[in-house]
Design a protein around this motif. Structure first.
Motif, PDB file in Angstrom:
ATOM      1  N   GLU A  35      -1.551  25.708  10.055  1.00  0.00           N
ATOM      2  CA  GLU A  35      -2.409  25.169  11.148  1.00  0.00           C
ATOM      3  C   GLU A  35      -2.386  23.490  11.151  1.00  0.00           C
ATOM      4  OE1 GLU A  35      -3.262  27.703  13.207  1.00  0.00           O
ATOM      5  OE2 GLU A  35      -1.736  28.990  11.887  1.00  0.00           O
ATOM      6  N   ILE A  36      -3.213  22.935  10.284  1.00  0.00           N
ATOM      7  CA  ILE A  36      -3.850  21.935   9.954  1.00  0.00           C
ATOM      8  C   ILE A  36      -2.576  20.785   9.147  1.00  0.00           C
ATOM      9  CG2 ILE A  36      -5.767  20.444   9.520  1.00  0.00           C
ATOM     10  CD1 ILE A  36      -7.029  22.813   9.217  1.00  0.00           C
ATOM     11  N   PRO A  37      -2.406  19.608  10.189  1.00  0.00           N
ATOM     12  CA  PRO A  37      -1.358  18.927   9.740  1.00  0.00           C
ATOM     13  C   PRO A  37      -1.900  18.199   8.208  1.00  0.00           C
ATOM     14  CG  PRO A  37      -1.343  18.950  12.049  1.00  0.00           C
ATOM     15  CD  PRO A  37      -2.162  19.729  11.719  1.00  0.00           C
ATOM     16  N   PRO A  38      -0.992  18.030   7.411  1.00  0.00           N
ATOM     17  CA  PRO A  38      -1.083  17.417   5.936  1.00  0.00           C
ATOM     18  C   PRO A  38      -2.224  16.208   5.946  1.00  0.00           C
ATOM     19  CG  PRO A  38       1.191  16.920   6.404  1.00  0.00           C
ATOM     20  CD  PRO A  38       0.306  17.882   7.233  1.00  0.00           C
ATOM     21  N   PHE A  39      -2.048  15.019   7.461  1.00  0.00           N
ATOM     22  CA  PHE A  39      -2.315  13.575   7.166  1.00  0.00           C
ATOM     23  C   PHE A  39      -3.207  13.879   8.627  1.00  0.00           C
ATOM     24  CE2 PHE A  39       2.199  11.690   6.684  1.00  0.00           C
ATOM     25  CZ  PHE A  39       1.825  11.406   5.412  1.00  0.00           C
ATOM     26  N   ALA A  40      -3.939  15.132   9.110  1.00  0.00           N
ATOM     27  CA  ALA A  40      -4.607  14.965   9.889  1.00  0.00           C
ATOM     28  C   ALA A  40      -5.643  14.980   9.004  1.00  0.00           C
ATOM     29  CB  ALA A  40      -4.421  16.449  10.869  1.00  0.00           C
ATOM     30  N   LEU A  41      -5.607  16.633   7.986  1.00  0.00           N
ATOM     31  CA  LEU A  41      -6.219  16.522   7.500  1.00  0.00           C
ATOM     32  C   LEU A  41      -7.370  15.484   6.165  1.00  0.00           C
ATOM     33  CD1 LEU A  41      -7.983  19.462   5.925  1.00  0.00           C
ATOM     34  CD2 LEU A  41      -6.164  20.302   4.559  1.00  0.00           C
ATOM     35  N   ALA A  42      -6.485  15.062   5.611  1.00  0.00           N
ATOM     36  CA  ALA A  42      -7.013  14.026   4.726  1.00  0.00           C
ATOM     37  C   ALA A  42      -7.203  12.843   5.439  1.00  0.00           C
ATOM     38  CB  ALA A  42      -5.342  13.232   4.190  1.00  0.00           C
ATOM     39  N   PHE A  43      -6.773  12.984   6.817  1.00  0.00           N
ATOM     40  CA  PHE A  43      -7.719  11.872   7.895  1.00  0.00           C
ATOM     41  C   PHE A  43      -9.254  12.605   8.358  1.00  0.00           C
ATOM     42  CE2 PHE A  43      -9.338   9.882  11.599  1.00  0.00           C
ATOM     43  CZ  PHE A  43      -8.856   8.821  11.508  1.00  0.00           C
ATOM     44  N   TRP A  44      -9.496  13.842   9.071  1.00  0.00           N
ATOM     45  CA  TRP A  44     -10.450  13.738   9.222  1.00  0.00           C
ATOM     46  C   TRP A  44     -11.579  14.326   7.956  1.00  0.00           C
ATOM     47  CZ3 TRP A  44     -11.648  11.778  14.206  1.00  0.00           C
ATOM     48  CH2 TRP A  44     -10.874  12.466  14.261  1.00  0.00           C
ATOM     49  N   ARG A  45     -10.898  14.728   6.479  1.00  0.00           N
ATOM     50  CA  ARG A  45     -11.468  15.050   5.991  1.00  0.00           C
ATOM     51  C   ARG A  45     -12.402  14.152   5.232  1.00  0.00           C
ATOM     52  NH1 ARG A  45      -9.375  15.996  -0.647  1.00  0.00           N
ATOM     53  NH2 ARG A  45     -11.051  15.897  -1.178  1.00  0.00           N
ATOM     54  N   TRP A  46     -12.195  12.896   5.360  1.00  0.00           N
ATOM     55  CA  TRP A  46     -12.962  11.592   5.006  1.00  0.00           C
ATOM     56  C   TRP A  46     -13.249  10.689   5.798  1.00  0.00           C
ATOM     57  CZ3 TRP A  46     -13.253  11.500   0.217  1.00  0.00           C
ATOM     58  CH2 TRP A  46     -12.837  12.117  -0.982  1.00  0.00           C
ATOM     59  N   SER A  47     -12.976  11.295   7.241  1.00  0.00           N
ATOM     60  CA  SER A  47     -13.971  10.433   8.329  1.00  0.00           C
ATOM     61  C   SER A  47     -15.405  11.426   8.315  1.00  0.00           C
ATOM     62  CB  SER A  47     -12.379  10.620   9.315  1.00  0.00           C
ATOM     63  OG  SER A  47     -11.813   9.402   9.151  1.00  0.00           O
TER      64      SER A  47
END
Length: 308
Positions: A35-47
């Motif tokens: 459901e959530i692309p890996p780099f998108a999850l990493a970026f929005w998590r930390w943002s």
């Protein structure tokens, strides 16, 4: 001067809370892999974590700007490993490998941390710590193979497992470097230090996220996806990293790393509570071996107790 007992207990509690939060993070990575692309999850998590923390750290960062300048490039290196590296690797690995493989590769974290701590810090663990780690490994293997040792022989490894191995090396270095450069980091308040790591780490993830977008991967803003990102931002990022960083500072890199063995135990417990998965005999047996190994490795020796 010996370390106070309340300080040590607080550090141990922080490590346990961190591992518990990351067990939930592993469940999120597994549940939302499609459901959530890996780099998108990493970026929005930390943002999101950065947005939440900025109001509380902006002034302390300004007040401690001299200490930050003194730490200099070391902050960039630690941010690269701790913020940009590990979870980006983990989320990428979760796309192409099974959760059991991720858990198995994660068992290398304490061993690699022990080795890095010896090479970079000259702090080789005592013999009892090695025996404790070995006992915890046996308990972990009991959990992974679900009480059937032939399961290990049938396991297959793929590209995702190699990515997870990079994640393990990344995290071990992050943990050891926190300890190695503690003299540079100590003058900076823990929350402000974490905020600085985020300020440096998020821009490192951005190119990967932009590349992912260019391939057509999209993040749908569904309630479930947003809730998953919120969990990783608040608990797996803010709460967990504060607890872990303090644990490394007080207990040392090798001792804190032993807490990683509890992740499959906590994952099984969370699966029982949240997903209704039953706890079998091998869960209890493997968990008991892990706890015994951790106690053997981390309890102060007789000479340490006498020095207090």
């Amino acid at each position: 001067m010996s370390m106070g007992k309340p300080s040590r207990q607080l550090a141990i509690a922080g490590v346990l809370v961190a591992v518990l939060c990351w067990a939930g993070n592993a469940l999120v990575a597994r549940a939302f892999a499609g459901e959530i692309p890996p780099f998108a999850l990493a970026f929005w998590r930390w943002s999101l974590a950065l947005i939440l923390i900025v109001p509380f750290v902006a002034l302390p960062l300004w007040r401690h700007r001299a200490a930050l300048r003194h730490a200099g490039w070391r902050l960039v290196v630690i941010a690269a490993f701790g913020i940009a590296g590990y979870n980006t690797f983990l989320y990428s690995a979760a796309q192409t490998t099974a959760a059991i493989n991720i858990t198995l590769v994660n068992t290398c974290i304490p061993l690699i941390t022990f080795i890095f701590a010896g090479l970079l810090l000259g702090a080789w663990p005592a013999r009892r710590a090695w025996w404790g780690m070995a006992l915890a490994v046996v308990g972990l293997l009991v959990l992974i193979c679900r009480g059937d040792w032939q399961t290990l022989a049938r396991m297959e490894f793929n590209r995702g497992d190699l990515i997870m191995l990079l994640a393990v090396l990344d995290w071990a270095l992050y943990t050891v470097l926190l300890r190695r450069w503690s003299a540079y980091l100590a003058p900076i308040p823990p929350l402000a230090l974490l905020g600085m790591f985020m300020l440096l780490g998020v821009p490192m993830i951005l190119p990967l996220y932009l590349y992912e977008l260019s391939t057509g991967a999209q993040l749908l803003a569904t309630p479930a996806n947003l809730a998953a990102i919120a969990y990783t931002a608040v608990f797996a990022s803010l709460v967990a990293y504060l607890g872990w960083n303090n644990g490394v500072k007080v207990l040392g890199a090798s001792t804190a790393a032993m807490g990683n063995y509890l992740m499959p135990v906590f994952t099984a417990i969370l699966g029982w509570i949240l997903l209704g998965e039953s706890l079998q005999l091998f869960h209890w047996f493997g968990g008991a071996l892990i706890f015994a190994g951790l106690l053997l490795a981390t309890l102060p020796s007789r000479s340490q107790r006498a020095a207090r």
